[in-house]
Design an enzyme around this catalytic site. Structure first.
Site, mmCIF file in Angstrom:
data_model
loop_
_atom_site.group_PDB
_atom_site.id
_atom_site.type_symbol
_atom_site.label_atom_id
_atom_site.label_comp_id
_atom_site.label_asym_id
_atom_site.label_seq_id
_atom_site.Cartn_x
_atom_site.Cartn_y
_atom_site.Cartn_z
ATOM 1 N N HIS A 218 0.833 -1.191 0.000
ATOM 2 C CA HIS A 218 0.000 0.000 0.000
ATOM 3 C C HIS A 218 0.878 1.256 0.000
ATOM 4 O O HIS A 218 2.096 1.178 -0.134
ATOM 5 C CB HIS A 218 -0.916 -0.007 1.228
ATOM 6 N N GLU A 312 3.079 -0.460 4.074
ATOM 7 C CA GLU A 312 2.871 0.926 3.639
ATOM 8 C C GLU A 312 4.235 1.447 3.202
ATOM 9 O O GLU A 312 5.180 1.498 3.992
ATOM 10 C CB GLU A 312 2.312 1.759 4.785
#
Length: 438
Positions: A218, A312
């Site tokens: 992500h 992330e």
């Protein structure tokens, strides 16, 4: 693919194909497929390009490239691994990193990199650069600079809230001290929203391929996030510890500490408050950050044998093309090191003690007995259709018990060491049928 040719009088000589080098750019959905096909052309003996059973809402295929010593086949003792990128369509760095990772694995394998050759020969690796090609197109058409546009799929559904909520079932079983602690999908009796085609394709993939370890990529912050993603009490922020918390912390750190910046305590933070997760080693429990229900990470852990974390990869969700290569250099070692973690712990085959045939769906239960402890890890895994199993564990002493209905259980003790770039400890079981009671 281009071909080298020389024009001679009245003759054209077509020689070997010139396979184009990887280009750093934001690849569109057609170019994504072309990159994967080019990698396969360069490494036909160790790769396979395929698509999931479902297409996106707009009808785009969900492409995967596989690396293996025997592409297309599950092999006992060879753990299965997956990376998924671009689940949120406007979070695009993972998409480009995974395209480059595929190119890099092929390039290094052909170039004689013994570490990469060993990884590919010991592991079946699946790479899906984009789970949400529709969202990518929406984000790109809008200029790629909005924090939300393109996040969802073409039905305006957030795919990372669209999986069946198995956490609620798990937490209820824990509270009542009854029921299963694994493979909970069959217990789902209601859905919060219709399952999207992209989600459905990934669910079928998870059910069909016996993945051991995975990560979904992500953007929007810089941290490795591990289960549980959903809080037990319904609070927006609380540490939600899984039975494999210690192993998940290790897995998250195996990425964060190999990333150039993720675990650096003095780097800049992201988000409205600018918090720097580097102060806590570049990792976070999911629900301690913020609670998510219906996420893919917890679904993997509670529906299958797969341990998944969420990566992330940076503050900027749609970074400029000029930054993609530097970001690859920051992530390269971490991406490779994380794949190696599919070889920690123990692995083996469960067989019938008399016939030698493999036993599928045998339960593998673990008790941690390190330093005199007797801590049962209340998350069992199961053997797959060829009788093989893979149990990720950190170093220590364990009692491993294999059991199946109709058989006497067998327990063995094992010391797990986890040497870098080495296979997991091999621990096979032979189960004998219980005597018939008249």
């Amino acid at each position: 693919m281009r071909f080298a040719c020389w024009l001679l009088p009245s003759v054209v000589l077509v020689l070997a194909p010139l396979i184009e080098a990887f280009t750093w750019k934001h690849h569109d959905n057609n170019e994504l497929r072309e990159v994967l096909n080019t990698v396969h052309d360069k490494c036909p003996n160790i790769t396979r390009v395929y698509t999931l059973s479902e297409k996106s809402v707009r009808g785009l295929p969900l492409h995967v490239i596989e690396f293996s010593s025997k592409p297309g086949y599950h092999q006992p003792y060879y753990p299965e691994f997956k990376y998924i990128g671009n689940m949120h369509g406007n979070e695009v760095l993972g998409r480009e990193l995974l395209l480059k990772l595929a190119d890099y694995l092929c390039e290094q394998y052909n170039g004689g990199d013994t570490s990469i050759q060993k990884l590919v020969n010991m592991t079946r690796i699946h790479i899906m650069p984009s789970m949400n090609p529709d969202g990518w197109q929406i984000a790109t058409d809008a200029g790629g600079n909005d924090y939300l546009v393109g996040r969802v799929n073409n039905n305006s559904i957030d795919l990372n809230r669209n999986f069946p909520d198995l956490d609620r079932i798990m937490f209820s079983n824990e509270q009542d001290n009854v029921g299963h602690n694994n493979h909970l999908l069959a217990l789902v009796d209601r859905l919060n929203q219709p399952i999207q085609p992209e989600t459905k394709g990934v669910i079928r993939w998870i059910m069909q391929v016996p993945f051991v370890l995975s990560a979904n990529l992500h953007g929007g912050d810089l941290v490795a996030n591990y289960p549980y993603d959903e809080s037990r009490t319904g609070a927006m922020m609380e540490y939600s510890k899984s039975p494999d918390d210690y192993t998940f912390r290790h897995l998250a750190q195996s990425y964060s500490t190999f990333h150039t910046d993720m675990a650096r305590p003095n780097r800049a933070g992201c988000g409205f408050d600018g918090y720097n997760f580097g102060r806590q080693g570049g990792i976070t429990n999911g629900a301690a950050w913020y609670s998510v229900d219906g996420g893919m990470q917890d679904f993997n852990y509670l529906s299958s044998n797969d341990f998944e974390i969420t990566l992330e990869l940076g503050c900027d969700k749609y970074p400029p093309a000029s930054t993609l290569q530097p970001e690859w250099e920051k992530n390269k070692k971490a991406l490779i090191n994380f794949m190696w973690q599919s070889h920690i712990g123990v692995k083996g085959i469960v067989r019938d003690g008399l016939t030698g045939r493999p036993i599928a769906n045998a339960v593998i239960h673990v008790r941690n007995i390190t330093d005199g402890k007797k801590d049962d890890i209340m998350h069992d895994i199961t053997s797959v259709y060829q009788g093989d199993y893979y149990r990720l564990l950190t170093p220590g002493d364990y009692e491993i018990t294999a059991y199946q209905e109709g058989y006497s259980p067998e327990m063995k003790r094992v010391k797990v060491i986890n040497r870098p770039e080495e296979e997991a400890v091999r621990l096979d079981f032979k189960l004998f049928t219980l005597p018939q009671v008249n």
